[in-house]
Design a protein around this motif. Sequence first.
Motif, mmCIF file in Angstrom:
data_model
loop_
_atom_site.group_PDB
_atom_site.id
_atom_site.type_symbol
_atom_site.label_atom_id
_atom_site.label_comp_id
_atom_site.label_asym_id
_atom_site.label_seq_id
_atom_site.Cartn_x
_atom_site.Cartn_y
_atom_site.Cartn_z
ATOM 1 N N UNK A 136 41.250 37.609 53.752
ATOM 2 C CA UNK A 136 40.959 38.950 54.273
ATOM 3 C C UNK A 136 41.488 39.133 55.688
ATOM 4 N N UNK B 130 36.317 41.774 48.428
ATOM 5 C CA UNK B 130 37.726 41.806 48.016
ATOM 6 C C UNK B 130 38.366 43.165 48.294
ATOM 7 N N UNK C 149 40.823 43.409 51.052
ATOM 8 C CA UNK C 149 42.199 43.098 50.704
ATOM 9 C C UNK C 149 42.850 44.231 49.889
ATOM 10 N N UNK C 150 42.137 44.680 48.862
ATOM 11 C CA UNK C 150 42.774 45.659 47.964
ATOM 12 C C UNK C 150 43.027 46.987 48.683
ATOM 13 N N UNK C 151 42.137 47.382 49.574
ATOM 14 C CA UNK C 151 42.375 48.614 50.341
ATOM 15 C C UNK C 151 43.565 48.440 51.271
ATOM 16 N N UNK D 178 46.191 46.134 50.806
ATOM 17 C CA UNK D 178 47.421 45.937 50.026
ATOM 18 C C UNK D 178 47.926 47.253 49.457
ATOM 19 N N UNK D 179 47.000 48.118 49.037
ATOM 20 C CA UNK D 179 47.405 49.389 48.440
ATOM 21 C C UNK D 179 47.619 50.482 49.491
ATOM 22 N N UNK E 180 45.449 52.022 51.253
ATOM 23 C CA UNK E 180 44.382 53.031 51.356
ATOM 24 C C UNK E 180 43.736 53.007 52.729
#
Lengths: 311, 311
Positions: free
Chosen positions: B180, B215, B218-220, B222-223, B225
Amino acid sequence: MVNPVLIGIDWGSTSLRAWLVAADGTVLAERTAEQGASTLKGHAAFIAALDAVTQGWDKALPQLACGMVGSTHGWLEVPYAHCPAGAAALAAGLRRPDDGPHIVPGVLFDDGVLPPDLMRGEETQVAGALQQNAALRARSCIVLPGTHAKWVQVQDGCIARFATHMTGELYAVLRRHSVLGRLMPDNATPDPQAFLQGVDAAREHGDLGLPHQLFAVRSLGVTGRLPAAALADYLSGLVIGHELRAGLQWRAAAGLAAAPLALAGEPQLCARYGTALERFGHPAALVLDNTAPAGLLALARAAGLLLTEAP
Amino acid sequence: MVNPVLIGIDWGSTSLRAWLVAADGTVLAERTAEQGASTLKGHAAFIAALDAVTQGWDKALPQLACGMVGSTHGWLEVPYAHCPAGAAALAAGLRRPDDGPHIVPGVLFDDGVLPPDLMRGEETQVAGALQQNAALRARSCIVLPGTHAKWVQVQDGCIARFATHMTGELYAVLRRHSVLGRLMPDNATPDPQAFLQGVDAAREHGDLGLPHQLFAVRSLGVTGRLPAAALADYLSGLVIGHELRAGLQWRAAAGLAAAPLALAGEPQLCARYGTALERFGHPAALVLDNTAPAGLLALARAAGLLLTEAP
């Protein structure tokens, strides 16, 4: 003698595994290497790593890879397939670097309400699990334990929705870098009872919150209630217990409480999750080993890569 | 001119703070030093550190210290006082190394059902908060944010029960050592909006579990957002939100939902908690600064150490 029809590769960040796969899914040979996608830079490095790990194998065979090799920092970025994603969508999303293997896309979950979620590699394991187990295809929940564990809702053969739990990494960083690790000896023998105690703490008192319950690893150690050698397993049970607590509730909220629950992945870790699931009263209906080779074969077939197959 | 009546010391693991305190609680002088209890070994080292930090102060004044200086790895192990613990019990539990300061005991919570919980230093801050604020004495909940945040239930002037949340350390190890942190720039400007987003994620969707919700950092990222510069504050909001979610429920279960809720500690961190508490619909009734000097004075008085006081 059985002929191979595919070279399959699970190419993660820190390592890779390659298989020679027969038409019926039999793994004829397996090799591992440390040239993970995050350790390599540039096309030539990936070509060289692939050549090394497949040395002596028939280069005319189709090659299919999954995992972080298809990420921004991998060989070639392969755009995510969107949920719901089945074998056909994954096959349609393959991309291929020059002279390289076809690469499976990862999967993106994004309902516009919750933060998005991502996987790369596990979609192939799910494809393999569905290929091998008809009972999972219509409706099921597949749990893939690991550094970043995935809980996958399957509907009509597709990944309908999924959630990542970074349980493995949480355990590792707390053990290595937090005050909790300081009391733990390096070479403790496994303590299944302490693991269950941690699971039960999450199951019975999880409302107290993980940030609070983690501190018990220290307080139980400092007060001598648990021997130092038991603390790592207690911590493991606690974080896995919190994952299961949330994951089972999420599964039930999706109407999948009665649908089969499967574990897939590294056998020792699956056994740990299996024990914890039993403690929650939700034993796994199926425990699968690594289903990535079967998944790579299924996706290669769906993509029409298996040129040697009889029509 | 006001005379000092006490040298008070908050002697933690990694640093110490010393104060000259007047009879009315006024802090006449403050000094800080890096000779935390975990950095020192042996009686002479503690004596030297104390001499250095109190140089030029009247050595005839009584000295009272709290914190990890009284732990197994401190100067002198001072046995824990047991809940319920008030000023009288803490004063009765003081211990003193030869030529050293009196040291306040920590507090142990142990109901025989849940894992035990421990504090060393915060009991003195609570004593100071109660001394300064009569409204907190009968029934209240005092929250002390920090590396290991403490939620304290006060009844009849005593620490009736408490719970540690290792939220600060969780944030720090995830930021420094997990995947993260990799997306986070070193010098991001604060992003209060991202902090609130993290708090709201915990508040609205905390059932999804902290191992999963982490998580999203990370996903926010990587994408795209959330901008990379916002991710640290989102993570901060998420872990503080999980602490508040659990802590407020724990407080309500103890019948303290209508009793005053106070924050005490470092002002910037208290402000962060204050904002998050408002988001949960439970604003803090009181926000106190460091109450350790007042607590040391109260405990010194309860123990009869203030020899210069008029009878």
